[in-house]
Scaffold this motif. Structure first.
Motif, PDB file in Angstrom:
ATOM      1  N   VAL A   1       0.711  -0.922  -0.277  1.00  0.00           N
ATOM      2  CA  VAL A   1      -0.198  -0.523  -0.189  1.00  0.00           C
ATOM      3  C   VAL A   1       1.075   0.658  -0.713  1.00  0.00           C
ATOM      4  O   VAL A   1       1.468   1.091   1.537  1.00  0.00           O
ATOM      5  CB  VAL A   1      -0.978   0.156   1.096  1.00  0.00           C
ATOM      6  N   VAL A   2       0.396   1.844  -0.824  1.00  0.00           N
ATOM      7  CA  VAL A   2       1.302   3.160  -1.228  1.00  0.00           C
ATOM      8  C   VAL A   2       0.651   5.030  -1.260  1.00  0.00           C
ATOM      9  O   VAL A   2      -0.131   5.122  -1.606  1.00  0.00           O
ATOM     10  CB  VAL A   2       2.311   3.322  -2.825  1.00  0.00           C
ATOM     11  N   ARG A   3       0.182   5.503   0.028  1.00  0.00           N
ATOM     12  CA  ARG A   3      -0.668   6.359   0.382  1.00  0.00           C
ATOM     13  C   ARG A   3      -0.057   7.426   0.127  1.00  0.00           C
ATOM     14  O   ARG A   3       0.823   8.395   0.434  1.00  0.00           O
ATOM     15  CB  ARG A   3      -0.560   6.305   2.297  1.00  0.00           C
ATOM     16  N   TYR A   4      -0.507   7.368  -1.623  1.00  0.00           N
ATOM     17  CA  TYR A   4       1.025   8.319  -2.616  1.00  0.00           C
ATOM     18  C   TYR A   4       0.821   9.871  -1.682  1.00  0.00           C
ATOM     19  O   TYR A   4       1.042  10.865  -2.768  1.00  0.00           O
ATOM     20  CB  TYR A   4      -0.034   7.855  -4.285  1.00  0.00           C
ATOM     21  N   LEU A   5      -0.788  10.316  -1.168  1.00  0.00           N
ATOM     22  CA  LEU A   5      -0.631  11.683  -0.875  1.00  0.00           C
ATOM     23  C   LEU A   5       0.414  11.990   0.570  1.00  0.00           C
ATOM     24  O   LEU A   5       0.756  13.334   0.398  1.00  0.00           O
ATOM     25  CB  LEU A   5      -1.521  11.921  -0.025  1.00  0.00           C
ATOM     26  N   ASP A   6       1.027  11.104   0.693  1.00  0.00           N
ATOM     27  CA  ASP A   6       1.825  10.868   1.938  1.00  0.00           C
ATOM     28  C   ASP A   6       3.099  10.558   1.096  1.00  0.00           C
ATOM     29  O   ASP A   6       4.055  11.793   1.466  1.00  0.00           O
ATOM     30  CB  ASP A   6       1.776   9.994   3.094  1.00  0.00           C
ATOM     31  N   THR A   7       3.649  10.365   0.780  1.00  0.00           N
ATOM     32  CA  THR A   7       4.189   9.483  -0.670  1.00  0.00           C
ATOM     33  C   THR A   7       4.549   9.656  -1.613  1.00  0.00           C
ATOM     34  O   THR A   7       3.850   9.521  -2.899  1.00  0.00           O
ATOM     35  CB  THR A   7       4.486   8.030   0.468  1.00  0.00           C
ATOM     36  N   PRO A   8       4.037  10.843  -2.219  1.00  0.00           N
ATOM     37  CA  PRO A   8       4.072  11.458  -3.563  1.00  0.00           C
ATOM     38  C   PRO A   8       4.898  10.261  -4.964  1.00  0.00           C
ATOM     39  O   PRO A   8       6.111   9.995  -4.161  1.00  0.00           O
ATOM     40  CB  PRO A   8       4.083  12.640  -3.664  1.00  0.00           C
ATOM     41  N   PRO A   9       4.584   9.672  -5.331  1.00  0.00           N
ATOM     42  CA  PRO A   9       6.077   9.207  -6.762  1.00  0.00           C
ATOM     43  C   PRO A   9       6.152  10.382  -7.162  1.00  0.00           C
ATOM     44  O   PRO A   9       5.448  11.474  -7.879  1.00  0.00           O
ATOM     45  CB  PRO A   9       5.198   8.180  -7.568  1.00  0.00           C
ATOM     46  N   PRO A  10       7.646  10.233  -8.262  1.00  0.00           N
ATOM     47  CA  PRO A  10       8.276  10.619  -8.663  1.00  0.00           C
ATOM     48  C   PRO A  10       7.613  10.849  -9.818  1.00  0.00           C
ATOM     49  O   PRO A  10       6.360  10.304 -10.855  1.00  0.00           O
ATOM     50  CB  PRO A  10       9.766   9.989  -9.076  1.00  0.00           C
ATOM     51  N   ALA A  11       7.873  11.502 -10.861  1.00  0.00           N
ATOM     52  CA  ALA A  11       7.200  12.460 -12.160  1.00  0.00           C
ATOM     53  C   ALA A  11       7.298  10.840 -13.531  1.00  0.00           C
ATOM     54  O   ALA A  11       7.140  11.395 -14.029  1.00  0.00           O
ATOM     55  CB  ALA A  11       7.789  13.174 -12.604  1.00  0.00           C
TER      56      ALA A  11
ATOM     57  N   ALA B   1       2.780  15.465 -10.670  1.00  0.00           N
ATOM     58  CA  ALA B   1       3.733  14.526  -9.664  1.00  0.00           C
ATOM     59  C   ALA B   1       4.378  16.454  -7.655  1.00  0.00           C
ATOM     60  O   ALA B   1       4.108  16.288  -7.307  1.00  0.00           O
ATOM     61  CB  ALA B   1       5.037  15.207 -10.324  1.00  0.00           C
ATOM     62  N   ALA B   2       3.939  17.997  -8.688  1.00  0.00           N
ATOM     63  CA  ALA B   2       3.814  18.221  -8.044  1.00  0.00           C
ATOM     64  C   ALA B   2       1.920  18.501  -7.049  1.00  0.00           C
ATOM     65  O   ALA B   2       2.339  19.040  -5.999  1.00  0.00           O
ATOM     66  CB  ALA B   2       3.782  20.131  -8.498  1.00  0.00           C
ATOM     67  N   THR B   3       0.856  18.355  -7.418  1.00  0.00           N
ATOM     68  CA  THR B   3      -0.102  17.923  -6.542  1.00  0.00           C
ATOM     69  C   THR B   3      -0.192  16.626  -6.532  1.00  0.00           C
ATOM     70  O   THR B   3      -1.683  16.335  -7.173  1.00  0.00           O
ATOM     71  CB  THR B   3      -0.828  19.264  -7.612  1.00  0.00           C
ATOM     72  N   PRO B   4      -0.275  16.219  -6.234  1.00  0.00           N
ATOM     73  CA  PRO B   4      -0.508  14.344  -5.797  1.00  0.00           C
ATOM     74  C   PRO B   4      -2.241  14.171  -5.870  1.00  0.00           C
ATOM     75  O   PRO B   4      -2.695  13.214  -6.164  1.00  0.00           O
ATOM     76  CB  PRO B   4       0.067  13.577  -4.932  1.00  0.00           C
ATOM     77  N   ARG B   5      -2.792  15.128  -4.907  1.00  0.00           N
ATOM     78  CA  ARG B   5      -3.792  15.059  -5.317  1.00  0.00           C
ATOM     79  C   ARG B   5      -4.712  15.053  -6.128  1.00  0.00           C
ATOM     80  O   ARG B   5      -6.224  14.701  -6.842  1.00  0.00           O
ATOM     81  CB  ARG B   5      -4.758  16.169  -4.223  1.00  0.00           C
ATOM     82  N   LEU B   6      -4.377  15.812  -7.857  1.00  0.00           N
ATOM     83  CA  LEU B   6      -4.132  15.400  -9.143  1.00  0.00           C
ATOM     84  C   LEU B   6      -4.386  13.831  -9.565  1.00  0.00           C
ATOM     85  O   LEU B   6      -5.229  13.607 -10.722  1.00  0.00           O
ATOM     86  CB  LEU B   6      -3.619  16.137 -10.157  1.00  0.00           C
ATOM     87  N   ILE B   7      -3.865  12.857  -9.111  1.00  0.00           N
ATOM     88  CA  ILE B   7      -3.821  11.638  -9.278  1.00  0.00           C
ATOM     89  C   ILE B   7      -5.292  10.731  -9.052  1.00  0.00           C
ATOM     90  O   ILE B   7      -5.354  10.710  -8.071  1.00  0.00           O
ATOM     91  CB  ILE B   7      -2.482  11.140  -8.723  1.00  0.00           C
ATOM     92  N   GLU B   8      -5.986  10.392 -10.274  1.00  0.00           N
ATOM     93  CA  GLU B   8      -6.845   9.730 -10.152  1.00  0.00           C
ATOM     94  C   GLU B   8      -6.347   8.530  -9.019  1.00  0.00           C
ATOM     95  O   GLU B   8      -5.711   7.899  -8.941  1.00  0.00           O
ATOM     96  CB  GLU B   8      -7.232   8.648 -11.154  1.00  0.00           C
ATOM     97  N   ARG B   9      -7.795   8.296  -8.274  1.00  0.00           N
ATOM     98  CA  ARG B   9      -7.774   7.111  -7.389  1.00  0.00           C
ATOM     99  C   ARG B   9      -8.601   5.699  -7.113  1.00  0.00           C
ATOM    100  O   ARG B   9      -9.773   6.312  -7.701  1.00  0.00           O
ATOM    101  CB  ARG B   9      -7.492   7.345  -6.121  1.00  0.00           C
ATOM    102  N   PRO B  10      -8.702   4.797  -7.107  1.00  0.00           N
ATOM    103  CA  PRO B  10      -6.861   4.296  -6.623  1.00  0.00           C
ATOM    104  C   PRO B  10      -6.192   3.701  -8.455  1.00  0.00           C
ATOM    105  O   PRO B  10      -7.174   3.326  -9.157  1.00  0.00           O
ATOM    106  CB  PRO B  10      -7.570   3.185  -5.817  1.00  0.00           C
ATOM    107  N   VAL B  11      -5.173   3.272  -7.733  1.00  0.00           N
ATOM    108  CA  VAL B  11      -4.221   2.468  -9.094  1.00  0.00           C
ATOM    109  C   VAL B  11      -3.938   1.123  -8.453  1.00  0.00           C
ATOM    110  O   VAL B  11      -3.120   1.615  -7.540  1.00  0.00           O
ATOM    111  CB  VAL B  11      -3.059   3.838  -9.907  1.00  0.00           C
ATOM    112  N   VAL B  12      -3.214   0.609  -8.664  1.00  0.00           N
ATOM    113  CA  VAL B  12      -3.364  -0.564  -9.280  1.00  0.00           C
ATOM    114  C   VAL B  12      -2.300  -1.297  -9.912  1.00  0.00           C
ATOM    115  O   VAL B  12      -2.765  -1.340 -11.464  1.00  0.00           O
ATOM    116  CB  VAL B  12      -4.677  -1.856  -8.438  1.00  0.00           C
ATOM    117  N   LEU B  13      -1.034  -1.767  -9.109  1.00  0.00           N
ATOM    118  CA  LEU B  13      -0.016  -1.768 -10.275  1.00  0.00           C
ATOM    119  C   LEU B  13       0.308  -3.335 -10.297  1.00  0.00           C
ATOM    120  O   LEU B  13       0.322  -4.132  -8.653  1.00  0.00           O
ATOM    121  CB  LEU B  13       1.171  -1.024 -10.180  1.00  0.00           C
ATOM    122  N   ARG B  14       0.673  -4.196 -11.512  1.00  0.00           N
ATOM    123  CA  ARG B  14       1.620  -5.614 -11.193  1.00  0.00           C
ATOM    124  C   ARG B  14       1.679  -5.999 -12.379  1.00  0.00           C
ATOM    125  O   ARG B  14       1.199  -5.689 -12.971  1.00  0.00           O
ATOM    126  CB  ARG B  14      -0.134  -6.157 -10.590  1.00  0.00           C
TER     127      ARG B  14
END
Length: 117
Positions: free
Chosen positions: A33-43, A87-100
């Motif tokens: 689980v990546v809480r992307y608002l707390d730990t934003p992914p890099p660009a 990247a500058a405003t992680p709130r703009l990232i749609e949620r949730p995103v699942v990767l595999r």
């Protein structure tokens, strides 16, 4: 990230994100689980995920005030501009995103994540 590892970009305040996490766990799987608002992914990672889901417009939350406020609704804005904004405003990232395994899906509707499970 290993090929079989499941990662969820998660916002615990979002009902769709909570539902996606529950759906994964109901299958007996334990995602990272990546809480992307707390730990934003890099660009660079946002760009990679955006490409996997069909482009940056598929990954960006259009309902956030910043979307229009930053002029991101302008069709002339390319993926690089959208990725930089996320990247500058992680709130703009749609949620949730699942990767595999190098693949990614936006969990809207939640059933969309089944393709990765």
């Amino acid at each position: 990230m290993t090929p079989d590892e499941i990662v969820i970009w998660h916002n615990p305040r979002c009902s769709k994100s909570r539902a996606a996490l529950e759906r994964i766990e109901a299958r007996g799987l334990t995602p990272r689980v990546v809480r992307y608002l707390d730990t934003p992914p890099p660009a660079e990672e946002i760009a990679r995920v955006a490409a996997a889901v069909g482009g940056a417009r598929a990954l960006i939350r259009k309902a956030e005030p910043e979307y229009k406020g930053l002029g991101l609704d302008d069709p002339a804005k390319d993926d690089d501009a959208l990725v930089a904004a996320m990247a500058a405003t992680p709130r703009l990232i749609e949620r949730p995103v699942v990767l595999r395994g190098g693949r990614a899906v936006v969990g809207r509707p939640t059933e969309a994540i089944d393709t990765l499970l």
